[in-house]
Design an enzyme around this catalytic site. Sequence first.
Site, PDB file in Angstrom:
ATOM      1  N   LYS A  28       4.875 -39.191  28.070  1.00  0.00           N
ATOM      2  CA  LYS A  28       3.999 -38.806  28.654  1.00  0.00           C
ATOM      3  C   LYS A  28       2.880 -39.835  28.697  1.00  0.00           C
ATOM      4  CE  LYS A  28       1.171 -36.406  30.504  1.00  0.00           C
ATOM      5  NZ  LYS A  28       1.195 -35.939  31.940  1.00  0.00           N
ATOM      6  N   LYS A  96      -9.852 -42.106  31.022  1.00  0.00           N
ATOM      7  CA  LYS A  96      -9.645 -41.524  30.223  1.00  0.00           C
ATOM      8  C   LYS A  96      -7.778 -41.799  29.757  1.00  0.00           C
ATOM      9  CE  LYS A  96      -8.671 -37.615  29.018  1.00  0.00           C
ATOM     10  NZ  LYS A  96      -7.268 -37.325  28.830  1.00  0.00           N
TER      11      LYS A  96
END
Length: 169
Positions: A28, A96
């Site tokens: 991911k 982020k």
Amino acid sequence: RSAHAILDCMAGKLYNIPGGIGAGSNAKLIHQIFAGINIAMASEAMGLVAAAGLDTQKAFDYLKESEGNSWMFSNRVPYMLNPGSPPYSAITIIAKDVAIITSTSRAKKFPLPLLSTAEQLYLTGISAGWGKEDDCVMVRLYLPGRGDLVAKQAGAPTEASSTSLVTVE
């Protein structure tokens, strides 16, 4: 194994990545490199399309069928063309994710110059007060004072309306 059927329904094949615990998280993380760079790339490309005076809708229709297309380009540019569309994801979210990746890359002593540049672009957007806005507003960085130019030139006759996009080989 008993949870296999449930996980398969929820996540498809992505959860089953070889490599032990953490392999899925690492995959991911790698995926988000593409996302972070491609969102910035979409903003840069469409900013130039608008600055060049092209019909941004026609250019997008052409570019999304070209070899250089990405899923993020096809997914995010429609919001640039029609800013009233429901937002996908705030700049703070991709910033982020990118910060996690660049921090990990530093820990691994692995350089990520393209993603590091994208990170600085997102931080610039956040500093401008756009953090909660859709990540597609990053195109404003390339069109200071004319941030709505991509939308304005969508389907409208432009200075370069006689100009056509050409395929470069």
